[in-house]
Scaffold this motif. Structure first.
Motif, short mmCIF file in Angstrom:
data_model
loop_
_atom_site.label_atom_id
_atom_site.label_comp_id
_atom_site.label_asym_id
_atom_site.label_seq_id
_atom_site.Cartn_x
_atom_site.Cartn_y
_atom_site.Cartn_z
N PRO A 142 -16.44 13.20 -14.53
CA PRO A 142 -16.07 14.57 -14.91
C PRO A 142 -15.04 15.16 -13.96
CG PRO A 142 -18.46 14.28 -14.97
CD PRO A 142 -17.90 13.05 -14.32
N PHE A 143 -14.03 15.84 -14.56
CA PHE A 143 -12.96 16.42 -13.75
C PHE A 143 -12.30 17.56 -14.51
CE2 PHE A 143 -8.39 16.52 -12.58
CZ PHE A 143 -8.52 16.87 -11.25
N CYS A 161 -18.30 -1.08 -5.87
CA CYS A 161 -16.93 -0.59 -5.81
C CYS A 161 -16.67 0.31 -7.02
CB CYS A 161 -15.93 -1.74 -5.78
SG CYS A 161 -14.21 -1.21 -5.57
N LEU A 162 -16.24 1.53 -6.75
CA LEU A 162 -15.91 2.47 -7.81
C LEU A 162 -14.40 2.71 -7.79
CD1 LEU A 162 -16.69 4.54 -10.00
CD2 LEU A 162 -17.03 6.21 -8.16
N LEU A 163 -13.75 2.40 -8.90
CA LEU A 163 -12.31 2.59 -9.05
C LEU A 163 -12.08 3.75 -10.03
CD1 LEU A 163 -11.45 -1.17 -9.65
CD2 LEU A 163 -11.49 0.05 -7.45
N VAL A 164 -11.16 4.64 -9.70
CA VAL A 164 -10.90 5.79 -10.55
C VAL A 164 -9.39 6.06 -10.56
CG1 VAL A 164 -11.31 8.25 -10.96
CG2 VAL A 164 -13.15 6.82 -10.03
N ARG A 201 -13.29 14.90 -4.59
CA ARG A 201 -14.62 15.54 -4.51
C ARG A 201 -15.49 15.22 -5.72
NH1 ARG A 201 -12.89 20.41 -3.70
NH2 ARG A 201 -12.56 20.00 -1.48
N PRO A 202 -15.02 15.38 -6.96
CA PRO A 202 -15.87 15.01 -8.09
C PRO A 202 -16.14 13.51 -8.19
CG PRO A 202 -13.71 15.73 -8.85
CD PRO A 202 -13.79 16.07 -7.40
N VAL A 203 -15.24 12.70 -7.65
CA VAL A 203 -15.50 11.25 -7.62
C VAL A 203 -16.68 10.95 -6.69
CG1 VAL A 203 -14.55 9.00 -6.98
CG2 VAL A 203 -13.12 10.66 -8.18
N ILE A 204 -16.71 11.59 -5.52
CA ILE A 204 -17.82 11.39 -4.59
C ILE A 204 -19.10 11.99 -5.18
CG2 ILE A 204 -18.68 11.80 -2.25
CD1 ILE A 204 -16.31 9.87 -2.42
N ASP A 205 -18.98 13.11 -5.88
CA ASP A 205 -20.15 13.68 -6.58
C ASP A 205 -20.73 12.65 -7.54
OD1 ASP A 205 -19.80 16.13 -5.31
OD2 ASP A 205 -18.78 17.06 -7.02
N TYR A 206 -19.85 12.04 -8.32
CA TYR A 206 -20.32 11.05 -9.30
C TYR A 206 -20.96 9.86 -8.60
CZ TYR A 206 -20.29 7.52 -12.95
OH TYR A 206 -20.68 6.54 -13.83
N ALA A 207 -20.26 9.35 -7.58
CA ALA A 207 -20.79 8.18 -6.87
C ALA A 207 -22.15 8.49 -6.25
CB ALA A 207 -19.80 7.75 -5.79
#
Length: 401
Positions: free
Chosen positions: A127-128, A179-182, A207-213
């Motif tokens: 989500p972004f 491993c999370l790639l975005v 920030r939302p990537v770390i939230d998701y992770a």
């Protein structure tokens, strides 16, 4: 591995050739494809790589239909590369319909590969700002039921999560990391299909990537590392400067204030950002005479940033600075410098400005790691980067700590 006298086509071809060691391409297929391309002819380039991609994907489909999972996965992985190769010279705005079609084929082939990969590969949506960003979560088999230390990959200008997979996910998963790639704004699908442009405040993206992770049970939220490659050497540090949850950072290469290395005389740089863009346009006009620089700046950069002139691009790049943000980065950081990579010229400036523990790793010609982001020896890069990451995150064998 010289396939073209044309420097632009050779530069693009090397993007495929460097994947040979990790199964993303085959030399014979690249050579055969090159034989169907006329010098400087982007149309023949597109047709040749598209034809190779279609042929390899069709063989993979046949293997899949017969239940040969490994053969099918290998084929879809190579077809992913060849589809991406087909549209690289077509970068620019307005977006060429062939680029959009080839990108869709690339995504489709990678999706087929993901379903057959030798380890779990999940295509995800992060989500972004009222929409989502495309992502890919890769896990070692040992991750089932266990929260793993995790590497978050941050992309650069002209790549996407499919290309990041070989550079970040494969070595991470082998070592027991998730491993999370975005792809963020200005990258991959976010650019091609969603029209999201590059932005300097990457903390709003990370920030939302770390939230998701942090919300995924497979990920140890206390041991999330971030690695940026190419222009991600700016974006990743900028993002981490606004998120104290990140446990470690790798900048490959270390960038600082990229506008300061642009070939402009001091009297023009001193006027940024208030200079008339037409003054810069007049000075930078000869750039378009060089096919490689024309592709990098006139085609690629203007599209990525949503701009219409080189002068506007230079003024925009004045917003991309770490000089006011690097001191907020307090996690352990590995800064990469490569003597063969002009983008690494500011690596030590970044190193000195960091607010926490820092390490510099330097690659030299005798290391056999020439090329942007150590493209010709990623194994050596992986050894140095992940050994440092293991020690920093206290990761033992098989990614366990």
């Amino acid at each position: 591995m010289h396939l073209f006298d044309d420097p632009l086509f050779q530069m693009h071809a090397e993007r495929a050739l460097t994947l040979i060691g990790r199964g993303g391409a085959e030399y014979g297929e690249c050579v055969t494809t090159a034989g169907h391309i006329r010098a400087g002819d982007r149309d023949s380039w597109y047709r040749a790589w598209s034809a190779t991609a279609s042929r390899v994907a069709a063989a993979a489909e046949q293997s899949a239909a017969q239940g040969h999972r490994v053969s099918a996965a290998d084929g879809f992985w190579r077809a992913t590369t060849y589809n991406r190769m087909s549209y690289q010279p077509l970068f620019g705005s307005p977006v060429d319909p062939r680029l959009e079609a080839a990108f869709k084929r690339e995504r489709d082939c990678f999706g087929r590969y993901a379903a057959l990969a030798p380890h779990p590969v999940e295509l995800v949506e992060v989500p972004f700002e009222g929409a989502t960003l495309p992502g890919c979560l890769c896990l070692p088999d040992s991750a089932r039921g266990h929260a793993r230390p995790t590497l978050v990959g941050v992309n650069g200008y002209d790549s996407n999560i499919h290309e990041m997979y070989w550079a970040h996910a494969l070595p991470a998963v082998r070592r027991g990391y998730a491993c999370l790639l975005v792809d963020g704004p200005g990258q991959g699908r976010a650019l091609v299909q969603q029209g999201l442009r590059m932005r300097p405040d990457w903390e709003t993206v990370l920030r939302p990537v770390i939230d998701y992770a942090s919300g995924r049970p497979e990920i140890d939220a206390e041991r999330i590392a971030v690695m940026g490659w190419s222009f991600g050497g700016y974006l990743a540090p900028r993002g981490v400067s606004g998120d104290q949850r990140v446990a470690a950072l790798i900048a490959d290469p270390g960038l600082f204030d990229p506008v300061d290395v642009l070939p402009l005389p001091p009297e023009l740089k001193e006027q940024l950002p208030d200079i008339d863009p037409e003054v810069l346009d007049a000075y930078l006009a000869p750039v378009a005479d060089d096919p490689v620089m024309r592709w990098r700046l006139v085609q690629r950069a203007l599209w990525v940033h949503g701009l219409d002139s080189l002068g506007a691009y230079v003024i925009e790049m004045d917003r991309y600075r770490l000089s006011g943000a690097a001191g907020r980065i307090t996690c352990p950081t590995l800064v990469v410098a490569n003597d063969d990579d002009p983008l690494a010229a500011q690596a030590e400036l970044l190193l000195d400005a960091l607010g926490g523990p820092r390490t510099l790793v330097r690659f030299r010609a005798e290391d056999g790691a020439k090329g942007h982001c150590q493209a010709w020896n990623r194994s050596l890069f992986d050894q140095r980067a992940f050994d440092w990451l293991d020690a920093t995150l206290r990761v033992g064998r098989h990614g366990e700590g």
